[in-house]
Design a protein around this motif. Structure first.
Motif, mmCIF file in Angstrom:
data_model
loop_
_atom_site.group_PDB
_atom_site.id
_atom_site.type_symbol
_atom_site.label_atom_id
_atom_site.label_comp_id
_atom_site.label_asym_id
_atom_site.label_seq_id
_atom_site.Cartn_x
_atom_site.Cartn_y
_atom_site.Cartn_z
ATOM 1 N N LEU A 1 0.834 -1.189 0.000
ATOM 2 C CA LEU A 1 0.000 0.000 0.000
ATOM 3 C C LEU A 1 0.872 1.243 0.000
ATOM 4 C CD1 LEU A 1 -2.681 -1.031 2.614
ATOM 5 C CD2 LEU A 1 -2.916 -0.969 0.143
ATOM 6 N N PRO A 2 0.593 2.175 -0.881
ATOM 7 C CA PRO A 2 1.371 3.413 -0.886
ATOM 8 C C PRO A 2 1.000 4.267 0.321
ATOM 9 C CG PRO A 2 -0.402 3.567 -2.464
ATOM 10 C CD PRO A 2 -0.419 2.159 -1.909
ATOM 11 N N TYR A 3 1.957 5.106 0.740
ATOM 12 C CA TYR A 3 1.691 6.008 1.844
ATOM 13 C C TYR A 3 1.121 7.327 1.337
ATOM 14 C CZ TYR A 3 5.627 8.954 0.608
ATOM 15 O OH TYR A 3 6.453 9.802 -0.057
ATOM 16 N N GLY A 4 1.060 7.478 0.002
ATOM 17 C CA GLY A 4 0.751 8.744 -0.655
ATOM 18 C C GLY A 4 -0.490 9.461 -0.162
ATOM 19 N N LYS A 5 -0.468 10.760 -0.373
ATOM 20 C CA LYS A 5 -1.591 11.600 0.004
ATOM 21 C C LYS A 5 -2.694 11.445 -1.028
ATOM 22 C CE LYS A 5 2.070 14.532 1.393
ATOM 23 N NZ LYS A 5 3.137 15.071 0.637
ATOM 24 N N LYS A 6 -3.931 11.636 -0.607
ATOM 25 C CA LYS A 6 -5.049 11.487 -1.530
ATOM 26 C C LYS A 6 -5.019 12.565 -2.610
ATOM 27 C CE LYS A 6 -7.896 9.109 1.714
ATOM 28 N NZ LYS A 6 -9.163 8.663 2.081
ATOM 29 N N SER A 7 -4.685 13.760 -2.226
ATOM 30 C CA SER A 7 -4.636 14.867 -3.170
ATOM 31 C C SER A 7 -3.190 15.322 -3.271
ATOM 32 C CB SER A 7 -5.529 15.999 -2.663
ATOM 33 O OG SER A 7 -5.289 17.161 -3.389
ATOM 34 N N ARG A 8 -2.607 15.159 -4.451
ATOM 35 C CA ARG A 8 -1.196 15.496 -4.633
ATOM 36 C C ARG A 8 -1.061 16.659 -5.597
ATOM 37 N NH1 ARG A 8 1.338 9.822 -6.288
ATOM 38 N NH2 ARG A 8 3.248 11.033 -6.319
ATOM 39 N N ILE A 9 -0.168 17.553 -5.274
ATOM 40 C CA ILE A 9 0.100 18.695 -6.143
ATOM 41 C C ILE A 9 0.975 18.227 -7.293
ATOM 42 C CG2 ILE A 9 1.191 20.965 -6.304
ATOM 43 C CD1 ILE A 9 0.537 21.310 -3.310
ATOM 44 N N GLN A 10 0.563 18.583 -8.512
ATOM 45 C CA GLN A 10 1.297 18.173 -9.707
ATOM 46 C C GLN A 10 2.086 19.345 -10.276
ATOM 47 O OE1 GLN A 10 -1.150 16.403 -12.730
ATOM 48 N NE2 GLN A 10 -2.386 15.270 -11.266
ATOM 49 N N CYS A 11 3.135 19.023 -10.992
ATOM 50 C CA CYS A 11 3.867 20.036 -11.740
ATOM 51 C C CYS A 11 3.074 20.332 -13.017
ATOM 52 C CB CYS A 11 5.269 19.551 -12.077
ATOM 53 S SG CYS A 11 5.343 18.046 -13.072
ATOM 54 N N ASP A 12 3.464 21.396 -13.718
ATOM 55 C CA ASP A 12 2.801 21.669 -14.991
ATOM 56 C C ASP A 12 3.400 20.754 -16.066
ATOM 57 O OD1 ASP A 12 5.219 22.838 -15.953
ATOM 58 O OD2 ASP A 12 4.588 24.826 -15.327
ATOM 59 N N ASP A 13 2.770 20.741 -17.228
ATOM 60 C CA ASP A 13 3.209 19.833 -18.295
ATOM 61 C C ASP A 13 4.632 20.113 -18.751
ATOM 62 O OD1 ASP A 13 0.879 18.358 -18.295
ATOM 63 O OD2 ASP A 13 -0.027 19.461 -19.956
ATOM 64 N N ASP A 14 5.029 21.381 -18.827
ATOM 65 C CA ASP A 14 6.389 21.704 -19.273
ATOM 66 C C ASP A 14 7.435 21.105 -18.338
ATOM 67 O OD1 ASP A 14 5.464 23.094 -21.484
ATOM 68 O OD2 ASP A 14 5.591 25.052 -20.508
ATOM 69 N N GLU A 15 7.232 21.307 -17.028
ATOM 70 C CA GLU A 15 8.182 20.759 -16.071
ATOM 71 C C GLU A 15 8.107 19.227 -16.062
ATOM 72 O OE1 GLU A 15 9.855 21.729 -11.676
ATOM 73 O OE2 GLU A 15 7.671 21.694 -11.841
ATOM 74 N N GLY A 16 6.899 18.678 -16.160
ATOM 75 C CA GLY A 16 6.734 17.232 -16.170
ATOM 76 C C GLY A 16 7.457 16.576 -17.327
ATOM 77 N N ILE A 17 7.323 17.155 -18.500
ATOM 78 C CA ILE A 17 7.986 16.609 -19.691
ATOM 79 C C ILE A 17 9.503 16.699 -19.550
ATOM 80 C CG2 ILE A 17 8.355 16.997 -22.165
ATOM 81 C CD1 ILE A 17 5.303 17.829 -22.219
ATOM 82 N N MET A 18 9.980 17.809 -18.997
ATOM 83 C CA MET A 18 11.420 17.995 -18.810
ATOM 84 C C MET A 18 11.963 16.970 -17.805
ATOM 85 S SD MET A 18 14.040 19.452 -16.813
ATOM 86 C CE MET A 18 13.131 20.443 -15.673
ATOM 87 N N ILE A 19 11.279 16.798 -16.661
ATOM 88 C CA ILE A 19 11.724 15.818 -15.663
ATOM 89 C C ILE A 19 11.617 14.403 -16.241
ATOM 90 C CG2 ILE A 19 11.245 14.797 -13.392
ATOM 91 C CD1 ILE A 19 12.620 17.519 -13.212
ATOM 92 N N ASP A 20 10.567 14.143 -17.002
ATOM 93 C CA ASP A 20 10.415 12.845 -17.674
ATOM 94 C C ASP A 20 11.647 12.510 -18.506
ATOM 95 O OD1 ASP A 20 8.050 11.508 -17.035
ATOM 96 O OD2 ASP A 20 7.331 11.543 -19.098
ATOM 97 N N SER A 21 12.132 13.479 -19.266
ATOM 98 C CA SER A 21 13.289 13.221 -20.125
ATOM 99 C C SER A 21 14.522 12.914 -19.276
ATOM 100 C CB SER A 21 13.544 14.386 -21.077
ATOM 101 O OG SER A 21 13.970 15.539 -20.382
ATOM 102 N N CYS A 22 14.644 13.546 -18.125
ATOM 103 C CA CYS A 22 15.761 13.261 -17.219
ATOM 104 C C CYS A 22 15.641 11.854 -16.629
ATOM 105 C CB CYS A 22 15.799 14.291 -16.087
ATOM 106 S SG CYS A 22 16.043 15.991 -16.628
ATOM 107 N N VAL A 23 14.425 11.458 -16.276
ATOM 108 C CA VAL A 23 14.194 10.131 -15.704
ATOM 109 C C VAL A 23 14.461 9.043 -16.744
ATOM 110 C CG1 VAL A 23 12.451 8.607 -14.664
ATOM 111 C CG2 VAL A 23 12.622 10.983 -13.910
ATOM 112 N N VAL A 24 14.131 9.310 -18.003
ATOM 113 C CA VAL A 24 14.432 8.352 -19.078
ATOM 114 C C VAL A 24 15.945 8.153 -19.177
ATOM 115 C CG1 VAL A 24 14.413 8.046 -21.586
ATOM 116 C CG2 VAL A 24 12.328 8.696 -20.403
ATOM 117 N N ARG A 25 16.717 9.230 -19.073
ATOM 118 C CA ARG A 25 18.181 9.101 -19.106
ATOM 119 C C ARG A 25 18.681 8.314 -17.903
ATOM 120 N NH1 ARG A 25 20.437 14.979 -21.098
ATOM 121 N NH2 ARG A 25 19.134 15.103 -22.951
ATOM 122 N N LEU A 26 18.088 8.572 -16.740
ATOM 123 C CA LEU A 26 18.466 7.810 -15.544
ATOM 124 C C LEU A 26 18.191 6.329 -15.757
ATOM 125 C CD1 LEU A 26 19.376 7.775 -12.524
ATOM 126 C CD2 LEU A 26 16.953 8.051 -11.945
#
Length: 116
Positions: free
Chosen positions: A38-63
């Motif tokens: 079971l995740p410990y996560g919060k029910k309502s989570r604050i998200q980044c915007d799409d620009d930041e999400g896409i940028m972090i996604d590309s970094c995670v793909v490299r990782l």
């Protein structure tokens, strides 16, 4: 993006964004590996915007290409919401080892994000 940001907070927002089916990182197979936890996560989570999400996604793909275990850790913790202690128990290692791996992964993502 603010260069003095807290990478942990950035990754928490990215994890919420990625969990909402925005991510290009294929994290479902990793989630399957933690099925039943079971995740410990919060029910309502604050998200980044799409620009930041896409940028972090590309970094995670490299990782994922260079350090797949650290990528798995980021996804388990930030996307799925599994506590570091639970991950350590699952991998049969100390919490400290998991925290060190998390710091290395965060450093990698932060370093790559600064070159984009």
């Amino acid at each position: 993006m603010n260069r003095d940001r807290d990478m942990y907070e950035v990754m928490e927002r990215w994890g919420a964004w990625a969990a909402s089916d925005n991510s290009g990182v294929d994290w479902q197979p990793i989630a399957a590996g933690f099925k039943g936890l079971l995740p410990y996560g919060k029910k309502s989570r604050i998200q980044c915007d799409d620009d930041e999400g896409i940028m972090i996604d590309s970094c995670v793909v490299r990782l994922k290409e260079h350090r797949p275990e650290e990528c798995e850790l980021l996804i388990a913790h930030f996307v799925i919401g599994i506590s570091l202690r639970t991950i350590a128990k699952r991998k049969k290692c100390s919490d400290g080892k998991i925290r060190i791996e998390l710091q290395a992964a965060l450093g990698f993502v932060d370093g790559v994000s600064r070159t984009i």
